[in-house]
Design a protein around this motif. Sequence first.
Motif, PDB file in Angstrom:
ATOM      1  N   ASP A 206      36.682  39.362  31.247  1.00  0.00           N
ATOM      2  CA  ASP A 206      36.708  38.095  30.867  1.00  0.00           C
ATOM      3  C   ASP A 206      36.224  37.439  32.119  1.00  0.00           C
ATOM      4  OD1 ASP A 206      38.753  38.089  32.825  1.00  0.00           O
ATOM      5  OD2 ASP A 206      40.447  37.470  31.748  1.00  0.00           O
ATOM      6  N   ARG A 207      35.689  38.077  33.243  1.00  0.00           N
ATOM      7  CA  ARG A 207      34.964  37.584  34.359  1.00  0.00           C
ATOM      8  C   ARG A 207      35.804  36.862  35.327  1.00  0.00           C
ATOM      9  NH1 ARG A 207      29.258  34.898  32.536  1.00  0.00           N
ATOM     10  NH2 ARG A 207      28.689  35.644  34.440  1.00  0.00           N
ATOM     11  N   SER A 208      37.157  36.872  35.157  1.00  0.00           N
ATOM     12  CA  SER A 208      38.213  36.676  36.200  1.00  0.00           C
ATOM     13  C   SER A 208      38.289  37.908  37.336  1.00  0.00           C
ATOM     14  CB  SER A 208      39.667  36.290  35.532  1.00  0.00           C
ATOM     15  OG  SER A 208      40.163  37.616  35.311  1.00  0.00           O
ATOM     16  N   LEU A 209      38.797  37.133  38.380  1.00  0.00           N
ATOM     17  CA  LEU A 209      39.065  38.116  39.682  1.00  0.00           C
ATOM     18  C   LEU A 209      40.141  39.108  39.396  1.00  0.00           C
ATOM     19  CD1 LEU A 209      38.462  39.152  42.491  1.00  0.00           C
ATOM     20  CD2 LEU A 209      40.042  37.118  43.421  1.00  0.00           C
ATOM     21  N   SER A 210      41.277  38.654  38.540  1.00  0.00           N
ATOM     22  CA  SER A 210      42.120  39.673  38.173  1.00  0.00           C
ATOM     23  C   SER A 210      41.894  40.764  37.056  1.00  0.00           C
ATOM     24  CB  SER A 210      43.505  38.983  37.680  1.00  0.00           C
ATOM     25  OG  SER A 210      42.981  38.515  36.303  1.00  0.00           O
TER      26      SER A 210
ATOM     27  N   ALA B 164      39.669  46.697  36.717  1.00  0.00           N
ATOM     28  CA  ALA B 164      38.780  47.484  36.256  1.00  0.00           C
ATOM     29  C   ALA B 164      38.291  48.220  37.584  1.00  0.00           C
ATOM     30  CB  ALA B 164      37.576  46.666  35.530  1.00  0.00           C
ATOM     31  N   HIS B 165      38.067  47.649  38.600  1.00  0.00           N
ATOM     32  CA  HIS B 165      37.358  48.348  39.935  1.00  0.00           C
ATOM     33  C   HIS B 165      38.437  48.998  40.435  1.00  0.00           C
ATOM     34  CE1 HIS B 165      34.040  45.601  38.760  1.00  0.00           C
ATOM     35  NE2 HIS B 165      33.294  46.532  39.359  1.00  0.00           N
ATOM     36  N   THR B 166      39.648  48.429  40.499  1.00  0.00           N
ATOM     37  CA  THR B 166      40.686  49.517  41.180  1.00  0.00           C
ATOM     38  C   THR B 166      40.600  51.069  40.468  1.00  0.00           C
ATOM     39  OG1 THR B 166      42.188  47.642  42.174  1.00  0.00           O
ATOM     40  CG2 THR B 166      43.040  49.855  41.792  1.00  0.00           C
TER      41      THR B 166
ATOM     42  N   ALA C 175      38.873  41.254  49.935  1.00  0.00           N
ATOM     43  CA  ALA C 175      37.999  39.921  50.018  1.00  0.00           C
ATOM     44  C   ALA C 175      36.997  39.490  49.036  1.00  0.00           C
ATOM     45  CB  ALA C 175      37.302  40.018  51.649  1.00  0.00           C
ATOM     46  N   VAL C 176      36.904  40.520  48.171  1.00  0.00           N
ATOM     47  CA  VAL C 176      36.092  39.937  47.051  1.00  0.00           C
ATOM     48  C   VAL C 176      36.800  38.728  46.332  1.00  0.00           C
ATOM     49  CG1 VAL C 176      35.172  40.684  44.758  1.00  0.00           C
ATOM     50  CG2 VAL C 176      35.214  42.341  46.668  1.00  0.00           C
ATOM     51  N   ASN C 177      35.683  37.880  46.238  1.00  0.00           N
ATOM     52  CA  ASN C 177      36.368  36.590  45.575  1.00  0.00           C
ATOM     53  C   ASN C 177      35.957  36.371  44.132  1.00  0.00           C
ATOM     54  OD1 ASN C 177      33.646  35.514  45.371  1.00  0.00           O
ATOM     55  ND2 ASN C 177      33.772  34.907  47.472  1.00  0.00           N
ATOM     56  N   ALA C 178      36.730  35.463  43.346  1.00  0.00           N
ATOM     57  CA  ALA C 178      36.368  34.838  41.950  1.00  0.00           C
ATOM     58  C   ALA C 178      34.838  34.907  41.780  1.00  0.00           C
ATOM     59  CB  ALA C 178      37.468  33.796  41.657  1.00  0.00           C
TER      60      ALA C 178
END
Length: 149
Positions: free
Chosen positions: A105-109, A114-116, A92-95
């Motif tokens: 690049d500050r994008s959700l993808s 990185a976080h996975t 549910a973490v959003n853009a």
Amino acid sequence: MTPQSYFEQAKRALHLPVETKLQSAYQFGVDATELAQLVLTGTKTATTSAYDLYETNEPLPQVGAYDVILDGQQNPVCVTKTDHVTIQPYLAVNAQHAFNEGEGDRSLSSWRRAHTTFFRQEYQTEGHQFNPQTAQMVLEQFHVVYPAK
């Protein structure tokens, strides 16, 4: 300088009440120095931690609390004040939150990649398996209060 003495210096400069407490002093992620600089410049105004890895009696971050951000050598870089804390599923973490984290690049993808990787390692270190479908995250928003810009 220790995080506590740095915070005492900040309290005097900010005219905070003597009884104001330091919530914590910590480093961010895999490149603490770079991420601390992103906080200092106002690029990074959010962070995510794994709710699932908090100890039973470990307190969650509190709105209005102060933290000292450390670089890779454990040196204080700045003091932040927590503005908002929520717990929500990893997916549910959003853009907007990804953008506020200020990394890559500050994008959700980019944030998810990185976080996975980061959370897989964190969970494994604690003897758990990271599952993006079920993982719960603590999302914090904050701003720098010292040194003043």
